[in-house]
Design a protein around this motif. Structure first.
Motif, short mmCIF file in Angstrom:
data_model
loop_
_atom_site.label_atom_id
_atom_site.label_comp_id
_atom_site.label_asym_id
_atom_site.label_seq_id
_atom_site.Cartn_x
_atom_site.Cartn_y
_atom_site.Cartn_z
N GLN A 11 42.62 44.42 48.28
CA GLN A 11 41.62 44.16 47.24
C GLN A 11 41.22 42.69 47.22
O GLN A 11 40.03 42.38 47.12
N ARG A 15 37.44 41.44 48.01
CA ARG A 15 36.71 40.70 46.97
C ARG A 15 36.41 39.26 47.39
O ARG A 15 35.38 38.72 47.02
N ALA A 96 38.59 36.29 43.31
CA ALA A 96 39.13 37.39 44.12
C ALA A 96 40.54 37.75 43.68
O ALA A 96 40.88 38.93 43.53
#
Length: 134
Positions: A11, A15, A96
């Motif tokens: 993830q 991001r 992020a």
């Protein structure tokens, strides 16, 4: 429930649009070390419990901060700890990592986390409060 290390890093990498998991890992380690210095007690422990063990340990054994950093100083500190980073890229790194942390934490725990931080961190977590503009 704790998110798996690979899922967390995936993830962050997605991001942050990092080329490699190593770049995402470096950003996560710096941001979590700085964040951990700003959280105390149950809130820090509960947040750590939602993170993969490697990152939980970083959050629980943070860099020392003499005083809480404003969001702007948090960005500057992040830029200083990541080789080749600028304040602009540090904002990207922080977003992020902290948006992934916020997803792992859930709404209730995030309220408690934000309560311990100086005003303005909601934007860094990607969760601006309604009616507040950055």
């Amino acid at each position: 429930m704790t998110i798996r290390w690979e899922a967390f890093l995936d993830q962050v990498q997605e991001r942050g649009e990092y080329d490699t998991p190593r770049d995402a890992d470096r950003a996560a380690r710096v941001v979590l070390a700085l964040l951990g210095a700003h959280l105390i007690g149950d809130v820090r422990a509960k947040l750590a419990a939602r993170l993969p063990e490697t990152f939980a340990l970083i959050l629980l054994n943070p860099l020392q901060a003499a005083e809480p950093l404003s969001p702007e100083r948090f960005v500057r500190a992040t830029a200083a700890w990541i080789d080749g980073a600028t304040e602009k890229t540090a904002v990207w790194d922080i977003g992020a990592v902290l948006s992934t942390v916020a997803d792992a934490a859930g709404d209730e725990l995030m309220e408690a986390v934000l309560f311990q931080l100086p005003p303005g961190y909601d934007v860094l977590f990607g969760r601006p409060h309604p009616g507040h503009r950055p």
